[in-house]
Enzyme design. Structure first.
Site, PDB file in Angstrom:
ATOM      1  N   VAL A 132      81.134  88.760  40.944  1.00  0.00           N
ATOM      2  CA  VAL A 132      81.153  89.454  42.236  1.00  0.00           C
ATOM      3  C   VAL A 132      81.524  88.510  43.379  1.00  0.00           C
ATOM      4  CG1 VAL A 132      79.626  91.371  41.653  1.00  0.00           C
ATOM      5  CG2 VAL A 132      78.631  89.195  42.383  1.00  0.00           C
ATOM      6  N   CYS A 133      82.151  87.394  43.034  1.00  0.00           N
ATOM      7  CA  CYS A 133      82.617  86.458  44.058  1.00  0.00           C
ATOM      8  C   CYS A 133      84.128  86.590  44.216  1.00  0.00           C
ATOM      9  CB  CYS A 133      82.267  85.022  43.678  1.00  0.00           C
ATOM     10  SG  CYS A 133      82.583  83.860  45.016  1.00  0.00           S
ATOM     11  N   ILE A 134      84.595  86.701  45.452  1.00  0.00           N
ATOM     12  CA  ILE A 134      86.038  86.853  45.692  1.00  0.00           C
ATOM     13  C   ILE A 134      86.574  85.711  46.556  1.00  0.00           C
ATOM     14  CG2 ILE A 134      86.169  89.348  45.328  1.00  0.00           C
ATOM     15  CD1 ILE A 134      85.854  89.731  48.350  1.00  0.00           C
TER      16      ILE A 134
END
Length: 329
Positions: A177-179
């Site tokens: 969930v890291c962009i």
């Protein structure tokens, strides 16, 4: 950077088996000494608000698993440390680097409360303010074990260690969930395991591989390439005990999972480097931890050993993306 450096990620690596020396995988010892304490497995649930809360922290500590409490309820931390100490359990908390966090460290010292572990938790940990915080903690709470991160280069590891960090957390944006890699163009997404190896070669103290672990076998791979501990978010998200909000869609139960730098976490659209996803609710976290331990025991048996040390010596091959894409789940 070394242009001859091998670049690979978890799905690109297969380890090569050695002769098995145990009768049963149950004989394999998966325990790891990390700082002053020993834990059942080299795994820690991510210190995110949708992964860990106080009841789960208590359960993990009671069952000899490492945990790091998140930093998103700062007013609760003093009481949390006090409560864990009263229970005879390890106290492990996170701090940021804003001015009031420096005050908080002084307040802990004034109250004669020393957490066993303090994690300095920011997205880009190779920063002067992180070095300042390490030194601040070591001045006021010299017996606390300080984990600093996150970083992605040997230079950062060395500098944080030299400042007094007892362990460093490696991983810039490889999490599910890291962009960060999409929003900034920077990070270790897509080569996280190579970054762990690169940093571990320079490290004199333990490394936590943080992010990008999609399968239990990736834990063994992290150990092979120099990690002492693995921080995992997505594999722990969606359990009965994890605190993410439950959502019912067409009769199926899901749980929210979002990054620590997402707008859902921050409550603002500024400097967003995380996203929110829904994951199916998948039972008890204890069952997942037990399965991780059993899979790690099997991995050690394939490595030809009796404990985690044997994983650090196995041969491996790089098979670029031929197993599967790690994000398919």
């Amino acid at each position: 950077m070394n242009n001859g450096m091998q670049i690979f990620d978890y799905e690109d690596i297969q380890m090569i088996p050695n002769k098995c020396v145990v009768q049963s995988r149950k004989e394999v010892d998966t325990s790891v000494k990390f700082g002053p304490h020993t834990f059942k497995i080299p795994v820690v649930p991510a210190n995110m608000q949708t992964i860990i809360d106080e009841p789960l922290a208590i359960w993990l500590a009671e069952h000899d698993y490492f945990y790091i409490m998140h930093r998103f309820q700062p007013e609760r931390r003093m009481d949390f440390v006090r409560d864990m100490k009263k229970r005879g359990l390890i106290a492990s908390i996170s701090v940021g680097v804003k001015d009031d966090e420096f005050d908080f460290i002084e307040a802990l010292a004034a109250n004669e409360l020393t957490p066993d572990y303090i994690t300095i938790d920011i997205a880009h940990g190779y920063a002067q303010v992180v070095i300042d915080m390490i030194q601040h903690i070591k001045h006021y709470l010299p017996n606390a074990f300080v984990i600093a991160g996150n970083v992605g280069t040997p230079e950062a590891v060395r500098e944080l260690e030299n400042a007094g960090a007892d362990a460093t957390k490696v991983g810039i944006g490889p999490g599910k969930v890291c962009i960060t890699k999409l929003k900034t163009g920077f990070g270790t997404g897509g080569w996280q395991l190579a970054a762990v190896r690169w940093c571990a070669k320079a490290a004199r103290k333990p490394i936590i591989a943080d992010g990008g672990i999609r399968n239990n076998g990736d834990i063994a791979k992290s150990i092979r390439f120099g990690a002492t501990m693995c921080m995992i978010g997505s594999l722990f998200a969606g359990h009965e005990e994890t605190p993410g909000k439950h959502v019912n869609i067409d009769g199926k139960e899901y749980q929210e999972y979002y990054g620590s730098a997402s707008e859902y976490q921050k409550g603002t659209h500024h400097n967003v480097e995380g996203k929110k996803i829904l994951l199916p609710v998948k039972g008890k976290i204890g069952d997942t931890l037990k399965e991780m331990q059993e899979d790690l025991q099997s991995a050690v048996s394939y490595a030809g050993g009796r404990d985690l040390e044997s994983l650090t010596k196995v041969d491996y091959v790089i098979v670029k993306n031929s197993i599967f894409n790690g994000d398919q789940y």
